[in-house]
Design an enzyme around this catalytic site. Structure first.
Site, PDB file in Angstrom:
ATOM      1  N   ASN A 174      36.739  34.941  26.552  1.00  0.00           N
ATOM      2  CA  ASN A 174      37.392  35.884  27.464  1.00  0.00           C
ATOM      3  C   ASN A 174      38.843  36.137  27.062  1.00  0.00           C
ATOM      4  OD1 ASN A 174      37.224  37.582  29.765  1.00  0.00           O
ATOM      5  ND2 ASN A 174      38.410  36.092  30.938  1.00  0.00           N
TER       6      ASN A 174
ATOM      7  N   SER B 193      41.590  25.791  41.888  1.00  0.00           N
ATOM      8  CA  SER B 193      41.791  27.093  42.541  1.00  0.00           C
ATOM      9  C   SER B 193      41.816  26.917  44.050  1.00  0.00           C
ATOM     10  CB  SER B 193      40.625  27.994  42.151  1.00  0.00           C
ATOM     11  OG  SER B 193      40.593  29.123  42.978  1.00  0.00           O
TER      12      SER B 193
ATOM     13  N   TYR C 210      31.199  29.941  40.770  1.00  0.00           N
ATOM     14  CA  TYR C 210      32.483  29.710  40.089  1.00  0.00           C
ATOM     15  C   TYR C 210      33.308  28.678  40.867  1.00  0.00           C
ATOM     16  CZ  TYR C 210      37.480  30.304  39.392  1.00  0.00           C
ATOM     17  OH  TYR C 210      38.820  30.034  39.222  1.00  0.00           O
TER      18      TYR C 210
ATOM     19  N   LYS D  32      34.738  24.384  40.358  1.00  0.00           N
ATOM     20  CA  LYS D  32      36.070  23.791  40.565  1.00  0.00           C
ATOM     21  C   LYS D  32      35.968  22.569  41.486  1.00  0.00           C
ATOM     22  CE  LYS D  32      38.284  26.771  38.073  1.00  0.00           C
ATOM     23  NZ  LYS D  32      38.694  26.372  36.720  1.00  0.00           N
TER      24      LYS D  32
ATOM     25  N   LEU E  16      42.714  42.535  42.317  1.00  0.00           N
ATOM     26  CA  LEU E  16      43.533  43.651  42.796  1.00  0.00           C
ATOM     27  C   LEU E  16      44.586  44.118  41.788  1.00  0.00           C
ATOM     28  CD1 LEU E  16      44.310  45.524  45.157  1.00  0.00           C
ATOM     29  CD2 LEU E  16      45.883  43.735  45.920  1.00  0.00           C
TER      30      LEU E  16
ATOM     31  N   ASP F 198      34.846  37.863  50.929  1.00  0.00           N
ATOM     32  CA  ASP F 198      36.305  37.923  51.076  1.00  0.00           C
ATOM     33  C   ASP F 198      36.773  37.303  52.391  1.00  0.00           C
ATOM     34  OD1 ASP F 198      37.193  38.973  48.750  1.00  0.00           O
ATOM     35  OD2 ASP F 198      37.592  40.989  49.510  1.00  0.00           O
TER      36      ASP F 198
HETATM   37  P1  NAD Z   1      41.223  33.432  31.168  1.00  0.00           P
HETATM   38  O1  NAD Z   1      39.787  33.818  31.098  1.00  0.00           O
HETATM   39  O2  NAD Z   1      42.233  34.446  30.771  1.00  0.00           O
HETATM   40  O3  NAD Z   1      41.460  32.121  30.274  1.00  0.00           O
HETATM   41  C1  NAD Z   1      40.469  31.139  30.087  1.00  0.00           C
HETATM   42  C2  NAD Z   1      40.359  30.885  28.586  1.00  0.00           C
HETATM   43  O4  NAD Z   1      39.370  29.886  28.356  1.00  0.00           O
HETATM   44  C3  NAD Z   1      39.908  32.140  27.823  1.00  0.00           C
HETATM   45  O5  NAD Z   1      40.789  32.349  26.730  1.00  0.00           O
HETATM   46  C4  NAD Z   1      38.495  31.799  27.344  1.00  0.00           C
HETATM   47  O6  NAD Z   1      38.200  32.412  26.108  1.00  0.00           O
HETATM   48  C5  NAD Z   1      38.565  30.276  27.253  1.00  0.00           C
HETATM   49  N1  NAD Z   1      37.277  29.587  27.413  1.00  0.00           N
HETATM   50  C6  NAD Z   1      36.385  29.709  28.433  1.00  0.00           C
HETATM   51  N2  NAD Z   1      35.345  28.876  28.235  1.00  0.00           N
HETATM   52  C7  NAD Z   1      35.591  28.210  27.069  1.00  0.00           C
HETATM   53  C8  NAD Z   1      34.892  27.202  26.365  1.00  0.00           C
HETATM   54  N3  NAD Z   1      33.707  26.733  26.768  1.00  0.00           N
HETATM   55  N4  NAD Z   1      35.420  26.736  25.202  1.00  0.00           N
HETATM   56  C9  NAD Z   1      36.615  27.216  24.760  1.00  0.00           C
HETATM   57  N5  NAD Z   1      37.328  28.158  25.405  1.00  0.00           N
HETATM   58  C10 NAD Z   1      36.819  28.655  26.543  1.00  0.00           C
HETATM   59  O7  NAD Z   1      41.508  32.887  32.631  1.00  0.00           O
HETATM   60  P2  NAD Z   1      42.879  32.511  33.326  1.00  0.00           P
HETATM   61  O8  NAD Z   1      43.135  33.499  34.394  1.00  0.00           O
HETATM   62  O9  NAD Z   1      43.926  32.250  32.312  1.00  0.00           O
HETATM   63  O10 NAD Z   1      42.444  31.169  34.036  1.00  0.00           O
HETATM   64  C11 NAD Z   1      42.651  29.900  33.441  1.00  0.00           C
HETATM   65  C12 NAD Z   1      42.033  28.840  34.340  1.00  0.00           C
HETATM   66  O11 NAD Z   1      42.600  28.938  35.636  1.00  0.00           O
HETATM   67  C13 NAD Z   1      40.526  28.988  34.513  1.00  0.00           C
HETATM   68  O12 NAD Z   1      39.946  27.709  34.551  1.00  0.00           O
HETATM   69  C14 NAD Z   1      40.414  29.671  35.868  1.00  0.00           C
HETATM   70  O13 NAD Z   1      39.197  29.382  36.503  1.00  0.00           O
HETATM   71  C15 NAD Z   1      41.588  29.051  36.607  1.00  0.00           C
HETATM   72  N6  NAD Z   1      42.062  29.896  37.715  1.00  0.00           N
HETATM   73  C16 NAD Z   1      42.423  31.196  37.474  1.00  0.00           C
HETATM   74  C17 NAD Z   1      42.841  31.988  38.543  1.00  0.00           C
HETATM   75  C18 NAD Z   1      43.230  33.422  38.315  1.00  0.00           C
HETATM   76  O14 NAD Z   1      43.357  34.150  39.287  1.00  0.00           O
HETATM   77  N7  NAD Z   1      43.467  33.890  37.093  1.00  0.00           N
HETATM   78  C19 NAD Z   1      42.920  31.448  39.832  1.00  0.00           C
HETATM   79  C20 NAD Z   1      42.562  30.120  40.037  1.00  0.00           C
HETATM   80  C21 NAD Z   1      42.137  29.352  38.968  1.00  0.00           C
HETATM   81  C1  UD1 Z   2      39.265  36.359  43.901  1.00  0.00           C
HETATM   82  C2  UD1 Z   2      38.069  35.465  44.056  1.00  0.00           C
HETATM   83  C3  UD1 Z   2      38.542  34.018  44.008  1.00  0.00           C
HETATM   84  C4  UD1 Z   2      39.291  33.761  42.698  1.00  0.00           C
HETATM   85  C5  UD1 Z   2      40.442  34.749  42.582  1.00  0.00           C
HETATM   86  C6  UD1 Z   2      41.184  34.627  41.299  1.00  0.00           C
HETATM   87  C7  UD1 Z   2      36.401  36.703  45.382  1.00  0.00           C
HETATM   88  C8  UD1 Z   2      35.688  36.797  46.691  1.00  0.00           C
HETATM   89  N1  UD1 Z   2      37.378  35.759  45.298  1.00  0.00           N
HETATM   90  O1  UD1 Z   2      40.175  36.044  44.926  1.00  0.00           O
HETATM   91  O2  UD1 Z   2      37.439  33.133  44.100  1.00  0.00           O
HETATM   92  O3  UD1 Z   2      39.798  32.434  42.652  1.00  0.00           O
HETATM   93  O4  UD1 Z   2      39.926  36.090  42.678  1.00  0.00           O
HETATM   94  O5  UD1 Z   2      40.417  35.040  40.214  1.00  0.00           O
HETATM   95  O6  UD1 Z   2      36.108  37.429  44.442  1.00  0.00           O
HETATM   96  N2  UD1 Z   2      40.981  44.030  46.679  1.00  0.00           N
HETATM   97  C9  UD1 Z   2      40.803  45.366  46.972  1.00  0.00           C
HETATM   98  N3  UD1 Z   2      40.342  46.195  45.984  1.00  0.00           N
HETATM   99  C10 UD1 Z   2      40.059  45.747  44.712  1.00  0.00           C
HETATM  100  C11 UD1 Z   2      40.258  44.372  44.427  1.00  0.00           C
HETATM  101  C12 UD1 Z   2      40.712  43.543  45.446  1.00  0.00           C
HETATM  102  O7  UD1 Z   2      41.039  45.791  48.092  1.00  0.00           O
HETATM  103  O8  UD1 Z   2      39.629  46.551  43.875  1.00  0.00           O
HETATM  104  C13 UD1 Z   2      41.499  43.139  47.752  1.00  0.00           C
HETATM  105  C14 UD1 Z   2      40.555  42.016  48.122  1.00  0.00           C
HETATM  106  O9  UD1 Z   2      39.651  42.419  49.091  1.00  0.00           O
HETATM  107  C15 UD1 Z   2      41.548  40.942  48.586  1.00  0.00           C
HETATM  108  C16 UD1 Z   2      42.799  41.185  47.734  1.00  0.00           C
HETATM  109  O10 UD1 Z   2      42.663  42.527  47.254  1.00  0.00           O
HETATM  110  O11 UD1 Z   2      41.885  41.156  49.935  1.00  0.00           O
HETATM  111  C17 UD1 Z   2      42.891  40.250  46.543  1.00  0.00           C
HETATM  112  O12 UD1 Z   2      41.672  40.295  45.812  1.00  0.00           O
HETATM  113  P1  UD1 Z   2      41.510  39.572  44.402  1.00  0.00           P
HETATM  114  O13 UD1 Z   2      42.635  39.944  43.514  1.00  0.00           O
HETATM  115  O14 UD1 Z   2      40.123  39.844  43.913  1.00  0.00           O
HETATM  116  O15 UD1 Z   2      41.693  38.026  44.724  1.00  0.00           O
HETATM  117  P2  UD1 Z   2      40.926  37.090  45.782  1.00  0.00           P
HETATM  118  O16 UD1 Z   2      39.927  37.838  46.570  1.00  0.00           O
HETATM  119  O17 UD1 Z   2      41.947  36.337  46.534  1.00  0.00           O
END
Ligand code: NAD
Ligand code: UD1
Length: 365
Positions: free
Chosen positions: A60, A149, A175, A179, A226, A322
């Site tokens: 990714n 998360s 997902y 966690k 979003l 949501d």
């Molecule tokens: P991301 O997808 O940009 O980064 C994850 C990276 O891990 C990617 O580069 C992907 O290629 C790599 N990867 C996945 N599976 C792999 C595997 N089996 N072996 C080697 N590499 C692998 O995601 P991110 O937003 O940077 O998130 C990082 C971490 O934080 C994730 O574990 C995600 O679940 C967690 N997290 C993200 C958010 C968010 O909103 N972005 C929120 C809460 C938690």
């Molecule tokens: C989502 C995931 C959550 C994950 C997080 C980070 C769901 C139900 N939850 O959280 O598990 O940890 O992303 O990756 O998917 N929204 C709109 N229009 C859009 C997109 C979002 O209105 O096109 C609204 C949503 O309804 C929400 C807010 O924006 O109220 C934030 O949404 P989003 O960015 O997807 O984050 P989470 O829902 O908090």
């Protein structure tokens, strides 16, 4: 410290790599007068320089990130491309390089996809975590920072979420379950192995991009979240945003979330890593959020201001799964890690816009 950063080519991992290298560079930096003339003094040694190794499979993310990290940091960053579900390869790396600590970001994160392909999510996320844990056990590495998360608080925890709001963690999708399960595995591993120290970082909603505009979030396909969606509407790549429901019991009827700047989040990892050796508990959870709730409409308006672009939107039905409102109580991270999110929603939007407008197709040339 010699730090293995798994998933370091991803969104949060790449920003954290820069923050770790920056933290190291501050050591012994020469103090200069305002006119740039050196004073001959050096700043207090605040942190050890970190040596970074990244592992990523690019499932990714893009290899282009690595060149940008090298350019921005001016540092050589070791890199290995492989899938961490392969335990043999993971172990060989740990045997070849003596790590002091691991930051484990690697994982798949798309909620909707995890509902369609739960086996893929359970396998990828849990098998890769187990590879890392087993390789640590085999080679005597005992410090780990894990990307958890806010999703582990599930649907029934009252806001603001506190780390110990009942330890009945749950999640509403595969997902999120990965966690919860990995947190439990890490708790058990840390309790069973004297000397282990694990920080479970529960992120709220990371947004924004590095202030340079050279690295940022680059979702594959149509964004689910979003901020990347709004950013693509602002560049004209998507026609309009659909607001998922405006009949919630919130300030304006739209969903409220705790958005934090990815650079603040990256700094949270630097602090958590530094704190590990002082951590009393073998494993401890920390919320990384601002404690502020921002609605969808407030976010759209902030992005419009930051970008100067119209953000057309339409209101659709609620999105399944949501919540109305989710935000952190960030007190523990402040008192124990000395970390606070500092950047405002306006800065988050301005930095996202800089990245998105300079790289309308993300890392794709
Ligand atoms: P991301 O997808 O940009 O980064 C994850 C990276 O891990 C990617 O580069 C992907 O290629 C790599 N990867 C996945 N599976 C792999 C595997 N089996 N072996 C080697 N590499 C692998 O995601 P991110 O937003 O940077 O998130 C990082 C971490 O934080 C994730 O574990 C995600 O679940 C967690 N997290 C993200 C958010 C968010 O909103 N972005 C929120 C809460 C938690
Ligand atoms: C989502 C995931 C959550 C994950 C997080 C980070 C769901 C139900 N939850 O959280 O598990 O940890 O992303 O990756 O998917 N929204 C709109 N229009 C859009 C997109 C979002 O209105 O096109 C609204 C949503 O309804 C929400 C807010 O924006 O109220 C934030 O949404 P989003 O960015 O997807 O984050 P989470 O829902 O908090």
């Amino acid at each position: 410290m010699r730090v293995l950063v798994t998933g370091g080519a991803g969104y949060i991992g790449s920003h954290t790599v820069l923050a770790l290298l920056e933290a190291g560079r501050e050591v012994g930096r020469e103090v200069a007068h305002a006119d740039g003339q050196k004073t001959g003094q050096t700043e207090r040694q605040a942190a050890e320089p970190h040596e970074i190794t990244i592992v990523d499979s690019f499932v990714n993310s893009s290899p282009a990130v690595l060149a940008r990290l090298a350019e921005l940091s001016g540092c050589e960053i070791k890199f290995h491309e492989f899938d961490l579900t392969d335990y043999q390869k993971t172990l060989e790396l740990f045997q070849a390089e003596p790590f002091d600590a691991v930051i484990h970001f690697a994982g798949l994160k798309a909620v909707g996809e995890s509902v369609e392909k739960p086996d893929l999510y359970y396998h990828n996320n849990i098998a890769s975590a187990l590879s890392v844990i087993n390789a640590m056990l085999k080679t005597g590495v005992n410090k780990l920072v894990f990307s958890s998360s806010a999703t582990v608080y599930g649907e029934h925890t009252p806001v603001p979420y506190k780390e110990d709001s009942g330890y009945h963690l749950e999640a509403t999708n595969p997902y999120g379950q990965t966690k919860v399960i990995i947190e439990r595995i890490l708790n058990d591993a840390a309790n069973a192995n004297p000397g282990w120290k694990v920080a479970l970082l529960r992120y709220f909603n990371p947004v924004g991009a590095h202030e340079s505009g050279h690295i940022g979030e680059d979702p594959l396909g149509i964004p689910n979240n979003l901020m990347p969606y709004v950013a693509q509407v602002a560049t004209g790549r998507r026609e309009q945003l659909t607001v998922h429901g405006d009949d919630y019991d919130t300030k304006d009827g739209t969903g409220e979330r705790d958005y934090l700047h990815v650079s603040d989040l990256a700094q949270g990892h630097v602090k958590a890593l530094d704190h590990l050796e002082h951590q009393q508990e073998p494993a401890r959870a920390y919320n990384l959020g601002t404690g502020q709730a921002t609605s969808v409409l407030e976010m759209v308006e902030a992005f419009r201001r930051a970008s100067g672009q119209a953000i057309p939107f339409t209101v659709g039905p609620r999105r399944a799964g949501d919540l109305a409102t989710a935000y952190a109580d960030p007190t523990r991270a402040a008192t124990e890690l000395g970390w606070r999110a500092e950047k405002t929603v306006d800065e988050m939007c301005a930095d996202t816009w800089r990245w998105q407008s300079q790289n309308p197709k993300g890392y794709t040339p």
